[in-house]
Motif scaffolding. Structure first.
Motif, short mmCIF file in Angstrom:
data_model
loop_
_atom_site.label_atom_id
_atom_site.label_comp_id
_atom_site.label_asym_id
_atom_site.label_seq_id
_atom_site.Cartn_x
_atom_site.Cartn_y
_atom_site.Cartn_z
N LEU A 5 42.84 -31.28 16.06
CA LEU A 5 44.17 -31.89 15.97
C LEU A 5 44.06 -33.40 16.12
CD1 LEU A 5 46.37 -29.58 18.21
CD2 LEU A 5 46.56 -29.83 15.74
N PRO A 6 44.81 -34.17 15.31
CA PRO A 6 44.83 -35.61 15.53
C PRO A 6 45.58 -35.96 16.81
CG PRO A 6 46.40 -35.00 13.82
CD PRO A 6 45.64 -33.76 14.15
N THR A 7 45.18 -37.04 17.43
CA THR A 7 45.88 -37.55 18.60
C THR A 7 46.66 -38.80 18.19
OG1 THR A 7 44.21 -36.73 20.15
CG2 THR A 7 45.63 -38.51 20.93
N ILE A 8 47.97 -38.73 18.36
CA ILE A 8 48.86 -39.80 17.93
C ILE A 8 49.39 -40.53 19.16
CG2 ILE A 8 50.90 -40.37 16.57
CD1 ILE A 8 48.65 -38.93 14.99
N CYS A 9 49.24 -41.84 19.17
CA CYS A 9 49.74 -42.66 20.27
C CYS A 9 51.08 -43.28 19.88
CB CYS A 9 48.73 -43.76 20.58
SG CYS A 9 49.34 -45.05 21.68
N ILE A 10 52.07 -43.15 20.75
CA ILE A 10 53.37 -43.80 20.55
C ILE A 10 53.50 -44.90 21.59
CG2 ILE A 10 55.87 -43.53 20.48
CD1 ILE A 10 55.49 -40.61 19.82
N THR A 11 53.72 -46.14 21.16
CA THR A 11 53.91 -47.24 22.11
C THR A 11 55.34 -47.22 22.66
OG1 THR A 11 54.43 -48.73 20.27
CG2 THR A 11 52.15 -48.68 21.05
N GLY A 12 55.53 -47.92 23.76
CA GLY A 12 56.81 -47.83 24.47
C GLY A 12 57.96 -48.59 23.84
#
Length: 334
Positions: A5-12
């Protein structure tokens, strides 16, 4: 569970705007990827309380990356930020925290911790008040990744629009479009349409800079002196390029029928059409980077912060595009 699974980062995002709202609302659904949020726990908890959203905030660990995102959970890489956040009221004291989320996201993608970055809106003006020139996410990530040329592209259902120049005053556009810069933009666009969207031979429609695409030099010479020579050279290399076409007629259904992307010469030439077609349901994508970055198509909407009226649709689309692009990056390596 899948370790692929890809790991997706969401910034604040900007904490006094709708960024916390749309993060909380968007993550109330499942995603076939692991989602990590880079934010202050306090900011998210306070906004969740204001919006009456039940969420389970979990401190992120490497083991979590094996599991897809479950609705109502937030896997958090927490940043300390104790300064009080008042929804709708900008304060430059939040700016170092906002910039830190972007820096950590870029570092995480470059080191392989994350497969893509998704950015909610920030406020350029308040960031610049700290004395740091911030013209946009696109330019920020270009600098962090030491990328020579990046391309800003927005996409909605049935239309993708990329830009030859980004956030420039109109008076500076013509001089910014050189043979070298335009060649780099088209090469980056063509490459990423292949590797991140799966188009085997992307068909790109190219806008002229001047009215009527210069009308054989009577309304400007940029087409004859710069754009046409670049297109001719790249066509000989096998690229499927059409243009330069007058921007006022290019966006007709007949022209767009067999088009993978439109390349506009400047920000307000192409994006008004894209946003008219899909505002709130569009995504901003930065091409030409060694990392994947998508974003919402709207601003901080300070007046909606904490009210519950912010629409999370664009963030959901940005997350889904990031997942798709991350998966394509594995199928179509550069």
């Amino acid at each position: 569970m899948s370790s692929n699974l890809p790991t997706i980062c969401i910034t604040g995002g900007e904490p006094t705007g709708i960024a916390p709202d749309i993060i909380l609302k968007a993550l109330q659904q499942n995603f076939n990827a692991h989602i990590v949020v880079l934010s202050s726990k306090k900011v998210l908890e306070e906004r969740a309380k204001a919006l009456n959203i039940k969420t389970n905030i979990i401190q992120h660990s490497a083991e979590d990356a094996r599991s897809p995102h479950k609705a109502g959970e937030i896997h958090l890489l927490a940043l300390e930020h104790e300064h009080a956040v008042i929804p709708g009221k900008l304060d430059k004291q939040h700016s170092p925290y906002v910039l830190k989320t972007l820096e950590l996201a870029a570092e995480g993608c470059l080191t392989g911790q994350f497969d893509a970055i998704v950015t909610p809106p920030v406020h350029k003006g308040v960031l610049c008040e700290t004395g740091i020139h911030f013209s946009g996410h696109t330019e920020f990530f270009q600098q962090k990744c030491n990328s020579e040329q990046v391309v800003m592209m927005l996409a909605t259902e049935g239309l993708k629009v990329a830009l030859a120049t980004t956030h420039l005053p109109l008076k500076d556009v013509s001089s910014a479009i050189t043979k070298e810069s335009l060649t780099q933009v088209i090469e980056a666009l063509n490459k990423d349409l292949k590797t991140r969207f799966g188009h085997q031979r992307p068909r790109i429609l190219v806008c002229g800079l001047n009215p009527h695409a210069g009308e054989d030099g009577h309304l400007g010479m940029e087409e004859i002196e710069t754009i046409i020579p670049v297109l001719d050279t790249l066509k000989k290399q096998g690229m499927d390029l059409v243009g330069p076409l007058p921007a006022d007629t290019l966006f007709s259904p007949k022209n767009l029928e067999n088009c993978d992307c439109v390349l506009a010469m400047y920000h307000d030439q192409g994006l008004p059409v894209l946003k008219y077609k899909g505002f709130g349901n569009a995504v901003n994508i930065t091409l030409g980077l060694p990392i994947i970055r998508t974003s919402v198509d709207h601003g901080t909407a300070l007046e909606l912060a904490g009210t519950g009226d912010a629409n999370e649709g664009s963030l959901i689309i940005a997350i889904n595009h990031a997942i798709e692009m991350a998966n394509n990056a594995k199928k179509f390596p550069k």
